[in-house]
Design a protein around this motif. Structure first.
Motif, PDB file in Angstrom:
ATOM      1  N   TYR A 114     -71.329  53.441 -92.589  1.00  0.00           N
ATOM      2  CA  TYR A 114     -71.928  54.320 -93.583  1.00  0.00           C
ATOM      3  C   TYR A 114     -73.335  54.710 -93.106  1.00  0.00           C
ATOM      4  O   TYR A 114     -74.238  53.876 -93.106  1.00  0.00           O
ATOM      5  N   PHE A 115     -73.479  55.926 -92.627  1.00  0.00           N
ATOM      6  CA  PHE A 115     -74.763  56.429 -92.145  1.00  0.00           C
ATOM      7  C   PHE A 115     -75.284  55.609 -90.955  1.00  0.00           C
ATOM      8  O   PHE A 115     -76.489  55.559 -90.723  1.00  0.00           O
ATOM      9  N   GLY A 116     -74.392  54.961 -90.224  1.00  0.00           N
ATOM     10  CA  GLY A 116     -74.818  54.128 -89.112  1.00  0.00           C
ATOM     11  C   GLY A 116     -74.124  54.516 -87.815  1.00  0.00           C
ATOM     12  O   GLY A 116     -73.528  55.589 -87.697  1.00  0.00           O
ATOM     13  N   SER A 117     -74.188  53.627 -86.833  1.00  0.00           N
ATOM     14  CA  SER A 117     -73.521  53.868 -85.550  1.00  0.00           C
ATOM     15  C   SER A 117     -72.928  52.563 -85.030  1.00  0.00           C
ATOM     16  O   SER A 117     -73.528  51.494 -85.170  1.00  0.00           O
ATOM     17  N   THR A 118     -71.737  52.684 -84.450  1.00  0.00           N
ATOM     18  CA  THR A 118     -71.044  51.526 -83.900  1.00  0.00           C
ATOM     19  C   THR A 118     -70.534  51.874 -82.502  1.00  0.00           C
ATOM     20  O   THR A 118     -70.000  52.965 -82.296  1.00  0.00           O
ATOM     21  N   GLU A 119     -70.703  50.958 -81.562  1.00  0.00           N
ATOM     22  CA  GLU A 119     -70.204  51.169 -80.202  1.00  0.00           C
ATOM     23  C   GLU A 119     -69.334  49.982 -79.807  1.00  0.00           C
ATOM     24  O   GLU A 119     -69.769  48.829 -79.856  1.00  0.00           O
ATOM     25  N   ILE A 133     -55.049  47.386 -83.402  1.00  0.00           N
ATOM     26  CA  ILE A 133     -55.241  48.378 -84.460  1.00  0.00           C
ATOM     27  C   ILE A 133     -56.718  48.409 -84.837  1.00  0.00           C
ATOM     28  O   ILE A 133     -57.308  47.380 -85.170  1.00  0.00           O
ATOM     29  N   ILE A 134     -57.313  49.597 -84.749  1.00  0.00           N
ATOM     30  CA  ILE A 134     -58.703  49.785 -85.157  1.00  0.00           C
ATOM     31  C   ILE A 134     -58.708  50.675 -86.395  1.00  0.00           C
ATOM     32  O   ILE A 134     -58.370  51.854 -86.330  1.00  0.00           O
ATOM     33  N   GLU A 135     -59.062  50.084 -87.516  1.00  0.00           N
ATOM     34  CA  GLU A 135     -59.072  50.804 -88.790  1.00  0.00           C
ATOM     35  C   GLU A 135     -60.496  51.254 -89.086  1.00  0.00           C
ATOM     36  O   GLU A 135     -61.403  50.422 -89.233  1.00  0.00           O
ATOM     37  N   VAL A 136     -60.702  52.567 -89.140  1.00  0.00           N
ATOM     38  CA  VAL A 136     -62.049  53.099 -89.302  1.00  0.00           C
ATOM     39  C   VAL A 136     -62.257  53.640 -90.713  1.00  0.00           C
ATOM     40  O   VAL A 136     -61.357  54.201 -91.319  1.00  0.00           O
ATOM     41  N   ASN A 137     -63.468  53.443 -91.192  1.00  0.00           N
ATOM     42  CA  ASN A 137     -63.918  54.028 -92.450  1.00  0.00           C
ATOM     43  C   ASN A 137     -65.315  54.558 -92.159  1.00  0.00           C
ATOM     44  O   ASN A 137     -66.320  53.881 -92.387  1.00  0.00           O
ATOM     45  N   CYS A 138     -65.357  55.768 -91.607  1.00  0.00           N
ATOM     46  CA  CYS A 138     -66.601  56.328 -91.083  1.00  0.00           C
ATOM     47  C   CYS A 138     -67.084  57.440 -92.005  1.00  0.00           C
ATOM     48  O   CYS A 138     -66.472  58.512 -92.080  1.00  0.00           O
ATOM     49  N   ILE A 139     -68.177  57.198 -92.706  1.00  0.00           N
ATOM     50  CA  ILE A 139     -68.746  58.170 -93.639  1.00  0.00           C
ATOM     51  C   ILE A 139     -70.160  58.516 -93.183  1.00  0.00           C
ATOM     52  O   ILE A 139     -71.064  57.667 -93.220  1.00  0.00           O
ATOM     53  N   MET A 140     -70.323  59.723 -92.690  1.00  0.00           N
ATOM     54  CA  MET A 140     -71.611  60.207 -92.191  1.00  0.00           C
ATOM     55  C   MET A 140     -72.199  59.253 -91.152  1.00  0.00           C
ATOM     56  O   MET A 140     -73.408  59.010 -91.108  1.00  0.00           O
ATOM     57  N   GLY A 141     -71.302  58.696 -90.332  1.00  0.00           N
ATOM     58  CA  GLY A 141     -71.732  57.812 -89.255  1.00  0.00           C
ATOM     59  C   GLY A 141     -71.111  58.250 -87.944  1.00  0.00           C
ATOM     60  O   GLY A 141     -70.423  59.270 -87.862  1.00  0.00           O
ATOM     61  N   THR A 158     -57.545  60.643 -90.772  1.00  0.00           N
ATOM     62  CA  THR A 158     -57.759  61.720 -91.736  1.00  0.00           C
ATOM     63  C   THR A 158     -59.216  62.144 -91.631  1.00  0.00           C
ATOM     64  O   THR A 158     -60.122  61.332 -91.837  1.00  0.00           O
ATOM     65  N   ASN A 159     -59.441  63.416 -91.293  1.00  0.00           N
ATOM     66  CA  ASN A 159     -60.800  63.900 -91.073  1.00  0.00           C
ATOM     67  C   ASN A 159     -61.184  64.919 -92.143  1.00  0.00           C
ATOM     68  O   ASN A 159     -60.480  65.919 -92.335  1.00  0.00           O
ATOM     69  N   ILE A 160     -62.281  64.643 -92.826  1.00  0.00           N
ATOM     70  CA  ILE A 160     -62.812  65.570 -93.817  1.00  0.00           C
ATOM     71  C   ILE A 160     -64.197  65.993 -93.341  1.00  0.00           C
ATOM     72  O   ILE A 160     -65.145  65.208 -93.408  1.00  0.00           O
ATOM     73  N   MET A 161     -64.268  67.189 -92.802  1.00  0.00           N
ATOM     74  CA  MET A 161     -65.496  67.668 -92.166  1.00  0.00           C
ATOM     75  C   MET A 161     -66.004  66.640 -91.157  1.00  0.00           C
ATOM     76  O   MET A 161     -67.211  66.415 -91.011  1.00  0.00           O
ATOM     77  N   GLY A 162     -65.042  65.993 -90.472  1.00  0.00           N
ATOM     78  CA  GLY A 162     -65.363  64.996 -89.462  1.00  0.00           C
ATOM     79  C   GLY A 162     -64.860  65.437 -88.100  1.00  0.00           C
ATOM     80  O   GLY A 162     -64.161  66.442 -87.961  1.00  0.00           O
ATOM     81  N   ILE A 190     -65.301  60.991 -92.616  1.00  0.00           N
ATOM     82  CA  ILE A 190     -65.857  61.964 -93.563  1.00  0.00           C
ATOM     83  C   ILE A 190     -67.281  62.306 -93.125  1.00  0.00           C
ATOM     84  O   ILE A 190     -68.158  61.431 -93.098  1.00  0.00           O
ATOM     85  N   LEU A 191     -67.482  63.546 -92.713  1.00  0.00           N
ATOM     86  CA  LEU A 191     -68.799  63.997 -92.258  1.00  0.00           C
ATOM     87  C   LEU A 191     -69.352  63.088 -91.156  1.00  0.00           C
ATOM     88  O   LEU A 191     -70.565  62.893 -91.039  1.00  0.00           O
ATOM     89  N   GLY A 192     -68.452  62.541 -90.354  1.00  0.00           N
ATOM     90  CA  GLY A 192     -68.854  61.654 -89.272  1.00  0.00           C
ATOM     91  C   GLY A 192     -68.133  62.006 -87.978  1.00  0.00           C
ATOM     92  O   GLY A 192     -67.514  63.068 -87.862  1.00  0.00           O
ATOM     93  N   SER A 193     -68.197  61.111 -87.013  1.00  0.00           N
ATOM     94  CA  SER A 193     -67.569  61.395 -85.719  1.00  0.00           C
ATOM     95  C   SER A 193     -67.086  60.121 -85.049  1.00  0.00           C
ATOM     96  O   SER A 193     -67.664  59.039 -85.223  1.00  0.00           O
TER      97      SER A 193
END
Length: 223
Positions: A114-119, A133-141, A158-162, A190-193
């Motif tokens: 959430y608003f962060g970064s992961t590598e 399995i990598i389960e992502v929940n990326c919101i503006m991150g 599922t990408n929403i403006m992502g 969601i709004l992330g990458s």
């Protein structure tokens, strides 16, 4: 009666030629310039007989010791699974997180960003399962996943403006790694990458392996 060279699988012939180049270079039968020049050609040529011509004048053939060293250094590492290694959850909220080096990869990874970064850097990772399995929940991150060429990645998000960038979605037929780890990335962006990329190509890794092998043989001669 041997199979005609042009009837053999192209990638199998390519791998054998590259192995022979590395072995002869490591034993001093090829100069560094000649090795790199021939290695570059080995990755460019798409005809079996032309590949074989690259090593026709070389005296040394790959042997069990070479293949053992290659497997130890080039193939992804696996370890036995333990209950506490079955899953990993990484949560980044207005912060960053990094996993790299010889870290142990569990069967299931959850990335909450959430608003962060992961590598996640899998180049030297130790796997407990061939399929992860990598389960992502990326919101503006932003999530970055770094892999070597001998790991496959399948994305289903599922990408929403992502944005999800994956150049490894096609499973490779390269025969170097008999047991290839496979990463399945799923969830929502969601709004992330999410960016999945290779930092070091297999050709570069082969050059590094050849250099390390040559150093090993040089040290044994001095000893």
């Amino acid at each position: 009666m041997p199979v005609p060279i042009n009837d053999r699988p192209l990638e199998t012939v390519r791998e054998e030629v590259i192995d022979q180049l590395i072995l002869n270079y490591s034993h001093g039968e090829l100069s560094a310039d000649a090795f790199e020049r021939r290695l570059d050609k080995a990755y460019q040529i798409d005809e079996q007989s032309q590949l074989q011509e690259l090593v026709a004048d070389l005296p040394l053939q790959s042997d069990p010791r070479y293949y053992s060293e290659k497997q130890a250094r080039m193939q992804p590492k696996f370890t036995a699974s333990h209950p506490h290694q079955e899953s990993l959850t990484i949560t980044s909220i207005l912060s960053s997180d990094h996993r790299g080096g010889d870290w142990v990869v569990p069967k299931h990874i959850r990335l909450n960003n959430y608003f962060g970064s992961t590598e996640l850097d899998f180049r030297n990772a130790v796997f407990t399962h061939p399929e992860v399995i990598i389960e992502v929940n990326c919101i503006m991150g932003s999530d970055e996943i770094i892999i070597p060429e001998n790991i496959d990645v399948i994305t289903n998000t599922t990408n929403i403006m992502g944005h999800v960038s994956n150049n490894r979605s096609q499973l490779s037929t390269n025969t170097l790694t008999k047991q290839r780890p496979r990463l399945y990335i799923q969830g929502k962006v969601i709004l992330g990458s999410i960016d999945i990329y290779v930092k070091k190509t297999m050709q570069e890794k082969m050059k590094q392996f050849a250099t390390s092998l040559k150093s090993m043989f040089d040290e044994s001669k001095l000893g």
